[in-house]
Design a protein around this motif. Sequence first.
Motif, PDB file in Angstrom:
ATOM      1  N   PHE A   1       0.833  -1.200   0.000  1.00 35.71           N
ATOM      2  CA  PHE A   1       0.000   0.000   0.000  1.00 35.71           C
ATOM      3  C   PHE A   1       0.869   1.253   0.000  1.00 35.71           C
ATOM      4  O   PHE A   1       0.667   2.171  -0.788  1.00 35.71           O
ATOM      5  CB  PHE A   1      -0.929   0.004   1.217  1.00 35.71           C
ATOM      6  CG  PHE A   1      -1.661   1.309   1.413  1.00 35.71           C
ATOM      7  CD1 PHE A   1      -2.827   1.569   0.722  1.00 35.71           C
ATOM      8  CD2 PHE A   1      -1.175   2.277   2.284  1.00 35.71           C
ATOM      9  CE1 PHE A   1      -3.500   2.769   0.892  1.00 35.71           C
ATOM     10  CE2 PHE A   1      -1.831   3.477   2.467  1.00 35.71           C
ATOM     11  CZ  PHE A   1      -3.001   3.719   1.765  1.00 35.71           C
ATOM     12  N   LEU A   2       1.848   1.289   0.911  1.00 36.87           N
ATOM     13  CA  LEU A   2       2.700   2.470   1.017  1.00 36.87           C
ATOM     14  C   LEU A   2       3.569   2.653  -0.221  1.00 36.87           C
ATOM     15  O   LEU A   2       3.835   3.777  -0.644  1.00 36.87           O
ATOM     16  CB  LEU A   2       3.570   2.381   2.274  1.00 36.87           C
ATOM     17  CG  LEU A   2       2.786   2.486   3.585  1.00 36.87           C
ATOM     18  CD1 LEU A   2       3.696   2.235   4.779  1.00 36.87           C
ATOM     19  CD2 LEU A   2       2.089   3.818   3.709  1.00 36.87           C
ATOM     20  N   ALA A   3       4.012   1.564  -0.838  1.00 39.42           N
ATOM     21  CA  ALA A   3       4.834   1.659  -2.046  1.00 39.42           C
ATOM     22  C   ALA A   3       4.040   2.245  -3.207  1.00 39.42           C
ATOM     23  O   ALA A   3       4.579   2.986  -4.032  1.00 39.42           O
ATOM     24  CB  ALA A   3       5.386   0.283  -2.419  1.00 39.42           C
ATOM     25  N   ALA A   4       2.743   1.928  -3.270  1.00 34.91           N
ATOM     26  CA  ALA A   4       1.907   2.406  -4.377  1.00 34.91           C
ATOM     27  C   ALA A   4       1.283   3.773  -4.083  1.00 34.91           C
ATOM     28  O   ALA A   4       0.748   4.408  -4.989  1.00 34.91           O
ATOM     29  CB  ALA A   4       0.800   1.390  -4.655  1.00 34.91           C
TER      30      ALA A   4
ATOM     31  N   GLY B   1      -8.607  -0.255  10.772  1.00 37.90           N
ATOM     32  CA  GLY B   1      -8.972  -1.422   9.988  1.00 37.90           C
ATOM     33  C   GLY B   1      -8.248  -1.531   8.666  1.00 37.90           C
ATOM     34  O   GLY B   1      -8.340  -2.552   7.991  1.00 37.90           O
ATOM     35  N   GLY B   2      -7.526  -0.490   8.254  1.00 38.75           N
ATOM     36  CA  GLY B   2      -6.828  -0.521   6.973  1.00 38.75           C
ATOM     37  C   GLY B   2      -5.573   0.312   7.023  1.00 38.75           C
ATOM     38  O   GLY B   2      -5.312   1.009   8.000  1.00 38.75           O
ATOM     39  N   PRO B   3      -4.765   0.201   5.989  1.00 36.54           N
ATOM     40  CA  PRO B   3      -3.520   0.961   5.947  1.00 36.54           C
ATOM     41  C   PRO B   3      -3.776   2.450   5.783  1.00 36.54           C
ATOM     42  O   PRO B   3      -4.836   2.820   5.300  1.00 36.54           O
ATOM     43  CB  PRO B   3      -2.790   0.391   4.733  1.00 36.54           C
ATOM     44  CG  PRO B   3      -3.788  -0.358   3.943  1.00 36.54           C
ATOM     45  CD  PRO B   3      -4.955  -0.640   4.833  1.00 36.54           C
ATOM     46  N   PRO B   4      -2.893   3.304   6.172  1.00 38.93           N
ATOM     47  CA  PRO B   4      -1.634   2.974   6.833  1.00 38.93           C
ATOM     48  C   PRO B   4      -1.836   2.689   8.317  1.00 38.93           C
ATOM     49  O   PRO B   4      -2.853   3.067   8.891  1.00 38.93           O
ATOM     50  CB  PRO B   4      -0.782   4.223   6.637  1.00 38.93           C
ATOM     51  CG  PRO B   4      -1.765   5.342   6.554  1.00 38.93           C
ATOM     52  CD  PRO B   4      -3.005   4.737   5.896  1.00 38.93           C
ATOM     53  N   PHE B   5      -0.913   2.011   8.918  1.00 39.25           N
ATOM     54  CA  PHE B   5      -0.907   1.666  10.340  1.00 39.25           C
ATOM     55  C   PHE B   5      -2.065   0.764  10.725  1.00 39.25           C
ATOM     56  O   PHE B   5      -2.636   0.883  11.799  1.00 39.25           O
ATOM     57  CB  PHE B   5      -0.877   2.918  11.211  1.00 39.25           C
ATOM     58  CG  PHE B   5       0.261   3.838  10.899  1.00 39.25           C
ATOM     59  CD1 PHE B   5       1.561   3.453  11.160  1.00 39.25           C
ATOM     60  CD2 PHE B   5       0.040   5.068  10.305  1.00 39.25           C
ATOM     61  CE1 PHE B   5       2.618   4.291  10.858  1.00 39.25           C
ATOM     62  CE2 PHE B   5       1.092   5.914  10.007  1.00 39.25           C
ATOM     63  CZ  PHE B   5       2.390   5.514  10.282  1.00 39.25           C
TER      64      PHE B   5
END
Length: 75
Positions: free
Chosen positions: A21-24, A57-61
């Motif tokens: 997620f963070l990469a995209a 419940g989801g990214p980030p963290f």
Amino acid sequence: MNADRQGNAGDGPDGGDERAFLAAYDPREFPAIAVTVDILALTLRAGVLHALLVERGGPPFQGARSSPCRRFCVH
């Protein structure tokens, strides 16, 4: 699921991965935010201070504790 100190929680409930997620993620895809408002719900119970927190419940963290929030879009 517990997040490490960098917020990497591994696989999420939808099969997604925090690192993927963070990469995209590209913040340039979203308009710049000019104003933010933070509010934290506090209460006293039996003389002890409590804060309202949720598990993300989801990214980030994903899996980390956070104050409840909702994103608002300004057009």
